[in-house]
Each structure stands twice: as structure tokens, then as C-alpha cells.
Design a protein around this motif. Sequence first.
Motif, PDB file in Angstrom:
ATOM      1  N   GLU A   1       6.666  -4.371   7.167  1.00  0.00           N
ATOM      2  CA  GLU A   1       6.105  -3.928   5.895  1.00  0.00           C
ATOM      3  C   GLU A   1       4.839  -4.722   5.598  1.00  0.00           C
ATOM      4  OE1 GLU A   1       7.897  -2.623   1.691  1.00  0.00           O
ATOM      5  OE2 GLU A   1       8.577  -4.533   2.462  1.00  0.00           O
ATOM      6  N   GLY A   2       3.789  -4.032   5.253  1.00  0.00           N
ATOM      7  CA  GLY A   2       2.537  -4.700   4.928  1.00  0.00           C
ATOM      8  C   GLY A   2       1.692  -4.998   6.153  1.00  0.00           C
ATOM      9  N   PHE A   3       2.209  -4.809   7.345  1.00  0.00           N
ATOM     10  CA  PHE A   3       1.443  -5.048   8.560  1.00  0.00           C
ATOM     11  C   PHE A   3       0.536  -3.848   8.784  1.00  0.00           C
ATOM     12  CE2 PHE A   3       1.222  -4.551  13.257  1.00  0.00           C
ATOM     13  CZ  PHE A   3       0.436  -5.661  13.499  1.00  0.00           C
ATOM     14  N   ILE A   4      -0.757  -4.059   8.746  1.00  0.00           N
ATOM     15  CA  ILE A   4      -1.706  -2.958   8.863  1.00  0.00           C
ATOM     16  C   ILE A   4      -2.500  -3.094  10.144  1.00  0.00           C
ATOM     17  CG2 ILE A   4      -3.715  -1.841   7.831  1.00  0.00           C
ATOM     18  CD1 ILE A   4      -2.644  -2.654   5.130  1.00  0.00           C
ATOM     19  N   VAL A   5      -2.565  -2.032  10.888  1.00  0.00           N
ATOM     20  CA  VAL A   5      -3.365  -1.993  12.100  1.00  0.00           C
ATOM     21  C   VAL A   5      -4.603  -1.187  11.805  1.00  0.00           C
ATOM     22  CG1 VAL A   5      -3.460  -1.213  14.483  1.00  0.00           C
ATOM     23  CG2 VAL A   5      -1.345  -2.146  13.569  1.00  0.00           C
TER      24      VAL A   5
ATOM     25  N   SER B   1       4.076   9.995   6.994  1.00  0.00           N
ATOM     26  CA  SER B   1       3.310  10.475   5.848  1.00  0.00           C
ATOM     27  C   SER B   1       1.922   9.854   5.847  1.00  0.00           C
ATOM     28  CB  SER B   1       4.044  10.164   4.536  1.00  0.00           C
ATOM     29  OG  SER B   1       4.253   8.781   4.404  1.00  0.00           O
ATOM     30  N   VAL B   2       0.997  10.513   5.152  1.00  0.00           N
ATOM     31  CA  VAL B   2      -0.358  10.005   4.961  1.00  0.00           C
ATOM     32  C   VAL B   2      -0.531   9.792   3.474  1.00  0.00           C
ATOM     33  CG1 VAL B   2      -2.815  10.482   5.189  1.00  0.00           C
ATOM     34  CG2 VAL B   2      -1.240  11.204   6.993  1.00  0.00           C
ATOM     35  N   GLU B   3      -0.974   8.580   3.128  1.00  0.00           N
ATOM     36  CA  GLU B   3      -1.111   8.221   1.728  1.00  0.00           C
ATOM     37  C   GLU B   3      -2.293   7.265   1.593  1.00  0.00           C
ATOM     38  OE1 GLU B   3       1.599   5.495  -1.204  1.00  0.00           O
ATOM     39  OE2 GLU B   3       2.618   6.891   0.115  1.00  0.00           O
ATOM     40  N   ALA B   4      -3.296   7.660   0.821  1.00  0.00           N
ATOM     41  CA  ALA B   4      -4.467   6.813   0.539  1.00  0.00           C
ATOM     42  C   ALA B   4      -5.083   6.236   1.814  1.00  0.00           C
ATOM     43  CB  ALA B   4      -4.090   5.692  -0.429  1.00  0.00           C
ATOM     44  N   LYS B   5      -5.459   7.117   2.732  1.00  0.00           N
ATOM     45  CA  LYS B   5      -6.110   6.736   3.996  1.00  0.00           C
ATOM     46  C   LYS B   5      -5.237   5.844   4.874  1.00  0.00           C
ATOM     47  CE  LYS B   5     -10.897   7.162   2.605  1.00  0.00           C
ATOM     48  NZ  LYS B   5     -12.206   6.542   2.650  1.00  0.00           N
ATOM     49  N   GLN B   6      -3.916   5.974   4.744  1.00  0.00           N
ATOM     50  CA  GLN B   6      -2.995   5.230   5.581  1.00  0.00           C
ATOM     51  C   GLN B   6      -1.962   6.174   6.168  1.00  0.00           C
ATOM     52  OE1 GLN B   6      -1.281   2.224   3.038  1.00  0.00           O
ATOM     53  NE2 GLN B   6      -2.891   0.774   3.538  1.00  0.00           N
ATOM     54  N   LEU B   7      -1.713   6.002   7.463  1.00  0.00           N
ATOM     55  CA  LEU B   7      -0.634   6.702   8.132  1.00  0.00           C
ATOM     56  C   LEU B   7       0.572   5.768   8.073  1.00  0.00           C
ATOM     57  CD1 LEU B   7       0.640   8.857   9.977  1.00  0.00           C
ATOM     58  CD2 LEU B   7      -0.402   7.644  11.910  1.00  0.00           C
ATOM     59  N   ILE B   8       1.666   6.230   7.473  1.00  0.00           N
ATOM     60  CA  ILE B   8       2.853   5.397   7.296  1.00  0.00           C
ATOM     61  C   ILE B   8       4.000   6.035   8.065  1.00  0.00           C
ATOM     62  CG2 ILE B   8       4.467   4.392   5.642  1.00  0.00           C
ATOM     63  CD1 ILE B   8       2.178   4.726   3.536  1.00  0.00           C
TER      64      ILE B   8
ATOM     65  N   GLN C   1      15.840  -0.739  10.556  1.00  0.00           N
ATOM     66  CA  GLN C   1      14.824   0.046   9.876  1.00  0.00           C
ATOM     67  C   GLN C   1      13.465  -0.583  10.112  1.00  0.00           C
ATOM     68  OE1 GLN C   1      15.786   0.256   5.753  1.00  0.00           O
ATOM     69  NE2 GLN C   1      16.158  -1.923   5.553  1.00  0.00           N
ATOM     70  N   PHE C   2      12.424   0.232   9.966  1.00  0.00           N
ATOM     71  CA  PHE C   2      11.066  -0.263  10.180  1.00  0.00           C
ATOM     72  C   PHE C   2      10.084   0.513   9.335  1.00  0.00           C
ATOM     73  CE2 PHE C   2      11.347   3.212  13.218  1.00  0.00           C
ATOM     74  CZ  PHE C   2      10.113   3.830  13.084  1.00  0.00           C
ATOM     75  N   GLN C   3       8.924  -0.057   9.199  1.00  0.00           N
ATOM     76  CA  GLN C   3       7.776   0.614   8.590  1.00  0.00           C
ATOM     77  C   GLN C   3       6.541   0.130   9.332  1.00  0.00           C
ATOM     78  OE1 GLN C   3       7.177   1.366   4.293  1.00  0.00           O
ATOM     79  NE2 GLN C   3       5.620  -0.209   4.458  1.00  0.00           N
ATOM     80  N   ARG C   4       5.747   1.054   9.812  1.00  0.00           N
ATOM     81  CA  ARG C   4       4.503   0.724  10.522  1.00  0.00           C
ATOM     82  C   ARG C   4       3.377   1.441   9.791  1.00  0.00           C
ATOM     83  NH1 ARG C   4       3.421  -3.120  14.089  1.00  0.00           N
ATOM     84  NH2 ARG C   4       5.165  -2.602  15.425  1.00  0.00           N
ATOM     85  N   ILE C   5       2.307   0.716   9.465  1.00  0.00           N
ATOM     86  CA  ILE C   5       1.191   1.282   8.709  1.00  0.00           C
ATOM     87  C   ILE C   5      -0.076   1.211   9.560  1.00  0.00           C
ATOM     88  CG2 ILE C   5      -0.225   1.082   6.630  1.00  0.00           C
ATOM     89  CD1 ILE C   5       2.178  -0.305   5.294  1.00  0.00           C
ATOM     90  N   PHE C   6      -0.787   2.337   9.632  1.00  0.00           N
ATOM     91  CA  PHE C   6      -2.065   2.418  10.329  1.00  0.00           C
ATOM     92  C   PHE C   6      -3.129   2.819   9.311  1.00  0.00           C
ATOM     93  CE2 PHE C   6       1.242   3.451  13.349  1.00  0.00           C
ATOM     94  CZ  PHE C   6       0.910   2.706  14.472  1.00  0.00           C
TER      95      PHE C   6
END
Length: 140
Positions: free
Chosen positions: A9-13, A66-73, A95-100
Motif C-alpha cells: 500500500e502506498g508503493f508507487i511505481v 481500477s484507474v483512479e486519478a491517473k493511477q492504475l490500482i 492480500q495486496f495492492q500495487r499502484i502504478f
Amino acid sequence: MSRSRLPGEGFIVSFDLSEAGFARRPRGGDSYPPYDIERLQAASGPERLRITLAVAGFSEEELDVSVEAKQLIVRGKQIDRDEPSYLFRGIAARQFQRIFALDDGLEVTGASLRNGLLSIELIRPEAAQVVRKINISASL
């Protein structure tokens, strides 16, 4: 109501497509799930990309893209099941969450799950060339 923190969570690539951009890409402590980003070759036309995540053990219902505010989640949460009696457990079941972060103009066109791999297709449509006629006013 407490909310558990998702791994990653919060890790942005950053999705900077230049070679220098990939060299500057942040390295996160949590590498789950592992992923690839590939540029698909096209003879002509818009730029196409594919992000592939290794999500063994997850069903389509347990994944969310999903895509939200220029982020692929991309999120994964496995449904509670009766736990078998494992002798060894090497397949991650968490569980995981990956943000691009997506560059301007990138659009997600679809996603598919096949053989434990989640593939997300992206495209950068070619910018339309807009020609606008400017009227000239004459001063007398």
C-alpha cells in the motif's frame, strides 16, 4: 472499524517509459506480487504496453483493477476458505495492492487472467493533429 494495511500500500511505481525513467524507478521493500512491464512491438500506430502480475491462487472474483486519478490500482484479496492441513506452504496467500502512476495519455484498455497471470493492456493513442484557423483583424 479498523482497516488492515495492505502489503504494498502506498508503493508507487512511476510509469516513465524512457530508459532513464526505469533506471530511476523506486525499489520497494515488498515485491509481491512480482510483475513485468513490456512494450509491445507495433509496426505502426499507437504505443502499446502490457503489465503482467503473477497472481497464482487468485480467482477473477478476488482481483480488482481500477484507474483512479491517473493511477492504475491492482488489488487482490483472497476469499476465506477452509484451510487444508499443509505439510509445506510456499504459495503466497495474502492480500495486496500495487499502484502504478500513469503518464498523461496512457489508457487502460483491458485486463485478462490466464494461468495465474493477470495481464493489463495499456495504449497511448497518437495525439490528433488539430489545425485551427486564426482570424487576422486589420487596423485602419
